[in-house]
Write a protein that holds these residues in place. Structure first.
Motif, PDB file in Angstrom:
ATOM      1  N   PHE A 155      -0.536  12.264  -1.301  1.00  0.00           N
ATOM      2  CA  PHE A 155      -0.734  12.553   0.116  1.00  0.00           C
ATOM      3  C   PHE A 155       0.078  11.655   1.043  1.00  0.00           C
ATOM      4  O   PHE A 155      -0.050  11.744   2.256  1.00  0.00           O
ATOM      5  CB  PHE A 155      -2.221  12.437   0.465  1.00  0.00           C
ATOM      6  N   VAL A 156       0.931  10.812   0.483  1.00  0.00           N
ATOM      7  CA  VAL A 156       1.588   9.811   1.324  1.00  0.00           C
ATOM      8  C   VAL A 156       2.539  10.435   2.346  1.00  0.00           C
ATOM      9  O   VAL A 156       2.724   9.885   3.445  1.00  0.00           O
ATOM     10  CB  VAL A 156       2.317   8.763   0.451  1.00  0.00           C
ATOM     11  N   LEU A 157       3.135  11.588   2.039  1.00  0.00           N
ATOM     12  CA  LEU A 157       4.061  12.197   2.992  1.00  0.00           C
ATOM     13  C   LEU A 157       3.367  12.658   4.264  1.00  0.00           C
ATOM     14  O   LEU A 157       4.014  12.825   5.304  1.00  0.00           O
ATOM     15  CB  LEU A 157       4.802  13.374   2.348  1.00  0.00           C
ATOM     16  N   GLY A 158       2.065  12.864   4.194  1.00  0.00           N
ATOM     17  CA  GLY A 158       1.314  13.266   5.382  1.00  0.00           C
ATOM     18  C   GLY A 158       0.644  12.112   6.092  1.00  0.00           C
ATOM     19  O   GLY A 158      -0.030  12.302   7.111  1.00  0.00           O
ATOM     20  N   SER A 159       0.839  10.893   5.569  1.00  0.00           N
ATOM     21  CA  SER A 159       0.213   9.717   6.159  1.00  0.00           C
ATOM     22  C   SER A 159       1.085   9.164   7.274  1.00  0.00           C
ATOM     23  O   SER A 159       2.130   9.728   7.615  1.00  0.00           O
ATOM     24  CB  SER A 159      -0.013   8.650   5.088  1.00  0.00           C
ATOM     25  N   ASP A 160       0.674   8.027   7.824  1.00  0.00           N
ATOM     26  CA  ASP A 160       1.485   7.392   8.870  1.00  0.00           C
ATOM     27  C   ASP A 160       2.547   6.462   8.284  1.00  0.00           C
ATOM     28  O   ASP A 160       3.241   5.768   9.016  1.00  0.00           O
ATOM     29  CB  ASP A 160       0.599   6.632   9.859  1.00  0.00           C
ATOM     30  N   ASP A 161       2.683   6.463   6.942  1.00  0.00           N
ATOM     31  CA  ASP A 161       3.704   5.643   6.293  1.00  0.00           C
ATOM     32  C   ASP A 161       4.416   6.439   5.203  1.00  0.00           C
ATOM     33  O   ASP A 161       4.444   6.041   4.025  1.00  0.00           O
ATOM     34  CB  ASP A 161       3.056   4.383   5.705  1.00  0.00           C
ATOM     35  N   PRO A 162       5.015   7.596   5.540  1.00  0.00           N
ATOM     36  CA  PRO A 162       5.642   8.420   4.506  1.00  0.00           C
ATOM     37  C   PRO A 162       6.834   7.746   3.842  1.00  0.00           C
ATOM     38  O   PRO A 162       7.183   8.078   2.702  1.00  0.00           O
ATOM     39  CB  PRO A 162       6.074   9.676   5.274  1.00  0.00           C
ATOM     40  N   GLY A 163       7.447   6.799   4.532  1.00  0.00           N
ATOM     41  CA  GLY A 163       8.597   6.108   3.968  1.00  0.00           C
ATOM     42  C   GLY A 163       8.260   5.203   2.799  1.00  0.00           C
ATOM     43  O   GLY A 163       9.162   4.714   2.114  1.00  0.00           O
ATOM     44  N   SER A 164       6.965   4.999   2.540  1.00  0.00           N
ATOM     45  CA  SER A 164       6.560   4.142   1.419  1.00  0.00           C
ATOM     46  C   SER A 164       6.425   4.925   0.118  1.00  0.00           C
ATOM     47  O   SER A 164       5.943   4.383  -0.878  1.00  0.00           O
ATOM     48  CB  SER A 164       5.235   3.447   1.738  1.00  0.00           C
ATOM     49  N   GLU A 165       6.862   6.185   0.101  1.00  0.00           N
ATOM     50  CA  GLU A 165       6.661   7.036  -1.080  1.00  0.00           C
ATOM     51  C   GLU A 165       7.247   6.419  -2.341  1.00  0.00           C
ATOM     52  O   GLU A 165       6.562   6.321  -3.367  1.00  0.00           O
ATOM     53  CB  GLU A 165       7.258   8.424  -0.848  1.00  0.00           C
ATOM     54  N   GLU A 166       8.509   6.024  -2.307  1.00  0.00           N
ATOM     55  CA  GLU A 166       9.123   5.469  -3.512  1.00  0.00           C
ATOM     56  C   GLU A 166       8.441   4.174  -3.930  1.00  0.00           C
ATOM     57  O   GLU A 166       8.205   3.930  -5.128  1.00  0.00           O
ATOM     58  CB  GLU A 166      10.619   5.231  -3.311  1.00  0.00           C
ATOM     59  N   GLN A 167       8.099   3.330  -2.962  1.00  0.00           N
ATOM     60  CA  GLN A 167       7.418   2.073  -3.266  1.00  0.00           C
ATOM     61  C   GLN A 167       6.068   2.341  -3.936  1.00  0.00           C
ATOM     62  O   GLN A 167       5.692   1.662  -4.902  1.00  0.00           O
ATOM     63  CB  GLN A 167       7.215   1.276  -1.978  1.00  0.00           C
ATOM     64  N   LEU A 168       5.363   3.339  -3.436  1.00  0.00           N
ATOM     65  CA  LEU A 168       4.063   3.680  -4.012  1.00  0.00           C
ATOM     66  C   LEU A 168       4.232   4.251  -5.415  1.00  0.00           C
ATOM     67  O   LEU A 168       3.455   3.933  -6.330  1.00  0.00           O
ATOM     68  CB  LEU A 168       3.343   4.670  -3.095  1.00  0.00           C
ATOM     69  N   TYR A 169       5.261   5.087  -5.606  1.00  0.00           N
ATOM     70  CA  TYR A 169       5.536   5.585  -6.951  1.00  0.00           C
ATOM     71  C   TYR A 169       5.808   4.430  -7.913  1.00  0.00           C
ATOM     72  O   TYR A 169       5.284   4.387  -9.030  1.00  0.00           O
ATOM     73  CB  TYR A 169       6.738   6.537  -6.965  1.00  0.00           C
ATOM     74  N   ARG A 170       6.626   3.473  -7.469  1.00  0.00           N
ATOM     75  CA  ARG A 170       6.978   2.357  -8.341  1.00  0.00           C
ATOM     76  C   ARG A 170       5.758   1.522  -8.701  1.00  0.00           C
ATOM     77  O   ARG A 170       5.645   1.003  -9.815  1.00  0.00           O
ATOM     78  CB  ARG A 170       8.041   1.485  -7.673  1.00  0.00           C
ATOM     79  N   ALA A 171       4.811   1.380  -7.773  1.00  0.00           N
ATOM     80  CA  ALA A 171       3.584   0.624  -8.063  1.00  0.00           C
ATOM     81  C   ALA A 171       2.788   1.316  -9.160  1.00  0.00           C
ATOM     82  O   ALA A 171       2.290   0.672 -10.102  1.00  0.00           O
ATOM     83  CB  ALA A 171       2.752   0.469  -6.795  1.00  0.00           C
ATOM     84  N   GLY A 172       2.657   2.643  -9.048  1.00  0.00           N
ATOM     85  CA  GLY A 172       1.947   3.381 -10.085  1.00  0.00           C
ATOM     86  C   GLY A 172       2.677   3.348 -11.407  1.00  0.00           C
ATOM     87  O   GLY A 172       2.060   3.244 -12.478  1.00  0.00           O
ATOM     88  N   ARG A 173       3.994   3.411 -11.356  1.00  0.00           N
ATOM     89  CA  ARG A 173       4.797   3.372 -12.577  1.00  0.00           C
ATOM     90  C   ARG A 173       4.679   2.007 -13.249  1.00  0.00           C
ATOM     91  O   ARG A 173       4.586   1.907 -14.482  1.00  0.00           O
ATOM     92  CB  ARG A 173       6.252   3.682 -12.219  1.00  0.00           C
ATOM     93  N   GLU A 174       4.659   0.951 -12.462  1.00  0.00           N
ATOM     94  CA  GLU A 174       4.499  -0.387 -13.035  1.00  0.00           C
ATOM     95  C   GLU A 174       3.158  -0.510 -13.749  1.00  0.00           C
ATOM     96  O   GLU A 174       3.067  -1.090 -14.843  1.00  0.00           O
ATOM     97  CB  GLU A 174       4.615  -1.433 -11.932  1.00  0.00           C
ATOM     98  N   ALA A 175       2.114   0.055 -13.140  1.00  0.00           N
ATOM     99  CA  ALA A 175       0.794   0.025 -13.772  1.00  0.00           C
ATOM    100  C   ALA A 175       0.798   0.838 -15.065  1.00  0.00           C
ATOM    101  O   ALA A 175       0.237   0.422 -16.088  1.00  0.00           O
ATOM    102  CB  ALA A 175      -0.256   0.554 -12.799  1.00  0.00           C
ATOM    103  N   TRP A 176       1.438   2.016 -15.034  1.00  0.00           N
ATOM    104  CA  TRP A 176       1.524   2.864 -16.225  1.00  0.00           C
ATOM    105  C   TRP A 176       2.268   2.150 -17.348  1.00  0.00           C
ATOM    106  O   TRP A 176       1.824   2.151 -18.505  1.00  0.00           O
ATOM    107  CB  TRP A 176       2.206   4.179 -15.868  1.00  0.00           C
TER     108      TRP A 176
END
Length: 407
Positions: free
Chosen positions: A89-110
């Motif tokens: 849902f990040v593209l609809g939030s007030d911080d859509p530019g954090s999409e790649e950063q958020l993906y990388r956080a999840g990928r690091e956890a994975w």
């Protein structure tokens, strides 16, 4: 069954709740997040913030004694789940530019989870064009015994943690190997490498089969392929052209992803690019409700890097024709009869995205085939049975075990 009035938030939360059976979520954590979001007022902003904070928090040790590796392992898996919830849902939030950063956080956890598995998942990069495919290969043990192996194919917006919930433990418990991967339009290839979906998915799966058959712990005659969500279109396409697939499961069967969009959206597309984009920008966009615009940003980004980058700037894409044409090209109506592998087609009561398509696929198949419909009476309704992934895996892997015999 209603955690949120909004069906998209509700579906996401049900997926997270269902994942608890595979250790990829915690019931109390999910319900607490739901209550927090409802208390603050459900929105993309509150949904993203709540699940992002929960994922971040799980990367720290729990209260009490220092965390051992098993605790770190499953906290990392749950963190990957909650970051994936926020990412959707990040593209609809007030911080859509954090999409790649958020993906990388999840990928690091994975990746942290995979490193702590017993045995650790084998991580590799399989050649594919100019952008290798990241893969994670799970084994029951390190004995080196030749085993049946399943390739788990994600959909258009899922993350690797979903492939854990919908297959890896079930495979390992039955003595199978399991391969998880990012293809074009998915995970790393989309968010980092900026490679969109391809309609020729056999060019994605064939290198994976090559990689597997080169391993001494894979039985080359017992390689199965599954596809979850839109993967129920991608995997059948691959199986129609890759003869080494011993069995196929479409979850659900999807012959044409473009039909998953409302007729009013599909009618915008014409053969003429300029006319299509004029209709989109002058007639449709000015009247588009904000929530509908948010949904379209998410659903079109895997098919257009410019659309993804515009969405990260908080803007709606202006070129409708290019991603819509790519979506239209995913139709496999004429390809399904080419499939020779035994095939299981799943369907779901209340299927939201591809109603009627599983039966269409099943009827078009000429190979040995089975059809199973999961129902509300089983708690397994809705697209991909979000509340019943364990039952889902029982159906799929019992069928695979029975179909891929030998050895």
């Amino acid at each position: 069954m209603t955690l949120f009035e909004d069906p998209a938030y509700n579906f996401g939360a049900l997926l997270a709740l269902g994942a608890s059976g595979a250790g990829a979520a915690e019931v109390g954590e999910v319900l607490t997040a739901v209550n927090t979001i409802n208390g603050a007022g459900p929105s993309s902003r509150t949904y993203v913030e709540t699940f992002r904070e929960l994922g971040d928090r799980l990367l720290d040790p729990p209260p009490g004694a220092p965390a051992d590796d098993r605790t770190k392992r499953f906290r990392s898996l749950r963190a990957a789940q909650y970051h994936a919830q926020a990412l959707f849902f990040v593209l609809g939030s007030d911080d859509p530019g954090s999409e790649e950063q958020l993906y990388r956080a999840g990928r690091e956890a994975w990746d942290a989870f995979c490193d702590l598995c017993e045995p650790p998942a084998v991580k590799a990069r399989v050649p594919y064009g100019t952008t290798p495919l990241p893969v994670w290969y799970f084994r029951p043990d390190t004995s080196g015994a030749r085993r049946p192996t399943v390739i788990l194919t994600n959909g258009s917006d899922g993350q690797n943690v979903d492939m854990w919930t919908y297959g890896v433990p079930a495979a390992l418990e039955r003595g199978w190997n399991a391969l998880v991967y990012d293809g074009p339009g998915q995970g790393q290839l989309l968010f980092v490498d900026r490679v969109v979906f391809t309609p020729t998915w056999e060019k994605v799966v064939t290198p994976l089969v090559d990689w597997l058959t080169a391993r001494s712990d894979v039985d080359p005659n017992r390689i199965a392929l599954t596809g979850l969500s839109m993967g129920g279109n991608l995997a059948p396409r691959a199986a129609a052209f890759e003869s080494r697939i011993a069995a196929l499961v479409a979850m659900p069967g999807c012959v044409d992803p473009w039909l998953g969009f409302p007729p009013g959206i599909r009618e915008i597309l014409t053969p003429d690019k300029q006319r299509t984009n004029d209709i989109w920008n002058t007639e449709v966009v000015p009247e588009l409700p904000p929530q509908a615009a948010e949904v379209l940003k998410k659903r079109f980004e895997p098919f257009s890097i410019p659309a993804m980058l515009e969405a990260r700037r908080g803007e709606l894409f202006t070129d409708f024709h290019t991603p819509a044409t790519r979506l239209e090209a995913l139709s496999i109506t004429d390809v399904v009869p080419r499939i020779e592998a035994p095939t299981l087609v799943l369907d779901y009561e209340g299927e939201q995205f591809y109603p009627g398509q599983p039966r269409h696929m099943y009827d078009a198949l000429t190979s040995p085939k089975d059809y199973v419909r999961l129902t509300a009476a089983q708690g397994a309704q809705l697209h991909c049975s979000p509340m019943a992934p364990q039952l889902h895996c029982e159906v799929v892997f019992d069928w695979l075990q029975d179909t891929v015999k030998g050895g």
